[in-house]
Design a protein around this motif. Structure first.
Motif, short mmCIF file in Angstrom:
data_model
loop_
_atom_site.label_atom_id
_atom_site.label_comp_id
_atom_site.label_asym_id
_atom_site.label_seq_id
_atom_site.Cartn_x
_atom_site.Cartn_y
_atom_site.Cartn_z
N SER A 130 38.24 27.06 48.09
CA SER A 130 39.11 28.06 48.70
C SER A 130 39.16 29.30 47.82
N THR A 131 39.58 30.42 48.43
CA THR A 131 39.68 31.69 47.71
C THR A 131 41.04 32.31 48.00
N THR A 132 41.73 32.71 46.95
CA THR A 132 42.97 33.46 47.07
C THR A 132 42.66 34.91 46.73
N ALA A 133 42.77 35.81 47.68
CA ALA A 133 42.34 37.19 47.51
C ALA A 133 43.33 37.98 46.65
N ASN A 134 42.85 39.12 46.11
CA ASN A 134 43.75 40.06 45.45
C ASN A 134 44.83 40.49 46.44
N GLY A 142 51.70 43.55 42.48
CA GLY A 142 50.57 42.81 43.04
C GLY A 142 50.01 41.83 42.03
N SER A 143 49.02 41.06 42.47
CA SER A 143 48.40 40.07 41.58
C SER A 143 46.92 39.91 41.90
N MET A 144 46.15 39.59 40.89
CA MET A 144 44.73 39.32 41.08
C MET A 144 44.56 37.93 41.65
N GLY A 145 43.62 37.77 42.55
CA GLY A 145 43.36 36.48 43.16
C GLY A 145 42.52 35.58 42.27
N TYR A 146 42.05 34.48 42.85
CA TYR A 146 41.26 33.51 42.10
C TYR A 146 40.53 32.60 43.08
N HIS A 147 39.62 31.81 42.57
CA HIS A 147 38.92 30.80 43.36
C HIS A 147 39.38 29.42 42.92
N THR A 148 39.43 28.50 43.86
CA THR A 148 39.69 27.10 43.57
C THR A 148 38.38 26.33 43.74
N LEU A 149 38.02 25.55 42.74
CA LEU A 149 36.78 24.79 42.76
C LEU A 149 37.09 23.32 42.49
N ARG A 187 38.58 32.73 37.71
CA ARG A 187 38.30 34.08 38.20
C ARG A 187 36.97 34.56 37.64
N ARG A 188 36.25 35.29 38.48
CA ARG A 188 35.13 36.12 38.02
C ARG A 188 35.28 37.44 38.77
N CYS A 189 35.33 38.54 38.05
CA CYS A 189 35.53 39.83 38.71
C CYS A 189 34.57 40.87 38.15
N ASP A 190 34.24 41.84 38.98
CA ASP A 190 33.29 42.89 38.62
C ASP A 190 33.91 43.84 37.59
N GLN A 191 33.15 44.15 36.54
CA GLN A 191 33.66 45.06 35.52
C GLN A 191 33.68 46.51 35.99
N SER A 192 32.96 46.85 37.03
CA SER A 192 32.79 48.26 37.40
C SER A 192 33.29 48.61 38.79
N SER A 193 33.85 47.67 39.56
CA SER A 193 34.32 48.00 40.89
C SER A 193 35.66 47.34 41.18
N SER A 194 36.49 48.01 42.00
CA SER A 194 37.79 47.50 42.41
C SER A 194 37.90 47.56 43.92
N ASP A 195 38.78 46.75 44.50
CA ASP A 195 39.00 46.81 45.94
C ASP A 195 40.23 47.66 46.24
N ALA A 196 40.73 47.61 47.45
CA ALA A 196 41.82 48.48 47.87
C ALA A 196 43.13 48.20 47.12
N THR A 197 43.25 47.05 46.51
CA THR A 197 44.47 46.73 45.76
C THR A 197 44.50 47.42 44.39
N GLY A 198 43.34 47.85 43.92
CA GLY A 198 43.24 48.41 42.58
C GLY A 198 42.82 47.40 41.55
N PHE A 199 42.85 46.11 41.91
CA PHE A 199 42.36 45.06 41.01
C PHE A 199 40.84 44.97 41.12
N ALA A 200 40.21 44.46 40.07
CA ALA A 200 38.76 44.31 40.07
C ALA A 200 38.30 43.40 41.21
#
Length: 340
Positions: A130-134, A142-149, A187-200
């Motif tokens: 499952s994935t919990t989005a930003n 707000g809060s950064m999301g994460y993946h469940t594995l 979590r794994r997030c891009d060092q150079s891009s963010s989404d509409a929330t402002g989080f990576a």
């Protein structure tokens, strides 16, 4: 050259002189809830012993003593869920006289194979369930999301968080809902891009799961068994073995970015262990404070070194400045992976 193993085609699959050896696992132990733990390690007199929990943190409540003339690890019974620990010999023990098969590096700096030790082999990677989005906004609340594995294994495992260049990576939580099911939040997030929330921008992380093998690969066979009959080392699976570490850096209990010399630019590697806590920082925004919670995440430089950075994972508005933080020294293994 001290010890090498080749497959039928002549390829070297185990070389004691090139294996990472900043620690040898003495065992992964599955401990039922409410049961006390005691394990002795004859032959490891003089070695520094470290006990880690399933997440890779220093296991709480464990005591290491040498009252018997060699290391003994004990812990009282703990109520709650079933759990597992791994025990590591971080330094070379006294080997006079050695018993059984003992292999050291050619420069004698560390031990690679030893009696009582056990190989940890790649069993597979955890699957994203499952994935919990930003959510919210980095500039407000707000809060950064994460993946469940999840990963299923009949033997205790050691999760290794893969670290890639260009991405921040963090292991948040490890739980064990059943005796065979391991669940991770990461979590794994891009060092150079963010989404509409402002989080990576989030991407699926990779968790490599290691544990002991129950039967050897072959033919041909090249393996060592423990005194109790369990498979200890399967050298024909040497390419996918976790034999310690390329480095064992320590995250300092302070804020900011830190870099650790590893110098492994050509191969995949990962970390075992927590990321070192969090820190809160605030700036005035009108009549309120804009607070951010910064957590440590890992990435790697182009030359293969490990980097720890503070990344904003949670933000909120407050009536006053809040400075609470939880910074702690975090022991890490930087592990090497070949052919995965």
């Amino acid at each position: 050259m001290t010890f090498r193993c080749r497959d039928l085609s002549g390829n070297i699959i185990f070389d004691a002189d090139t294996m990472p050896t900043a620690g040898v696992c003495l065992g992964a132990f599955d401990i039922p809830a409410g049961v006390a733990f005691s394990q002795t390690f004859p032959g490891y007199t003089g070695s520094t012993i470290r006990v880690l929990d399933a997440r890779g943190s220093t296991a709480w409540g464990y005591t290491v003593d040498n009252d018997l003339g060699y290391p003994r690890v004990t812990s009282p019974a703990v109520a709650g869920d079933r759990y597992s620990v791994t025990v590591w010999a971080m330094t070379k023990p006294s080997l006079t006289p050695p018993t059984g098969i003992v292999v050291t590096r050619a420069d004698q700096t560390s031990i690679v194979l030893a009696p009582g030790g056990t190989g940890l082999y790649y069993l597979g990677s955890a699957s994203v369930v499952s994935t919990t989005a930003n959510s919210g906004l980095l500039t407000g609340s707000g809060s950064m999301g994460y993946h469940t594995l999840e990963f299923t294994s009949s033997v205790p495992i050691i999760p290794v968080l893969e670290v890639l260049q260009g991405y921040h990576t963090q292991l948040i939580e490890v739980t064990r809902p059943t005796s065979t099911l391991y669940r991770f939040k990461a979590r794994r997030c891009d060092q150079s891009s963010s989404d509409a929330t402002g989080f990576a921008t989030l991407l699926a992380p990779r968790i490599l799961c290691y544990g002991r093998r129950t039967s050897p690969i072959g033919p041909p066979f090249c393996y060592v068994k423990r005194e109790n009959g369990e498979l200890a080392w399967d050298l024909m699976a040497g390419q996918n073995v976790l034999l310690g570490a390329l480095a064992t850096p320590t995250i300092a209990a302070s804020a900011g970015s830190q870099s650790f010399a590893v110098g492994n630019a050509s191969e995949t590697y990962g970390v075992i262990g927590p990321n070192g806590g969090f820190r809160r920082t605030g700036t005035v925004s009108g009549a309120t404070w804009r607070m951010r919670e910064l957590e440590r995440m890992f990435n790697r430089s182009s030359d293969g070194n490990l980097v720890s950075n503070e990344i904003a994972t949670f933000s909120y508005l407050a009536d006053s400045n809040e400075t609470s933080s939880l910074q702690y020294v975090a022991p890490l293994f930087v592990t090497r992976h070949t052919g995965i």
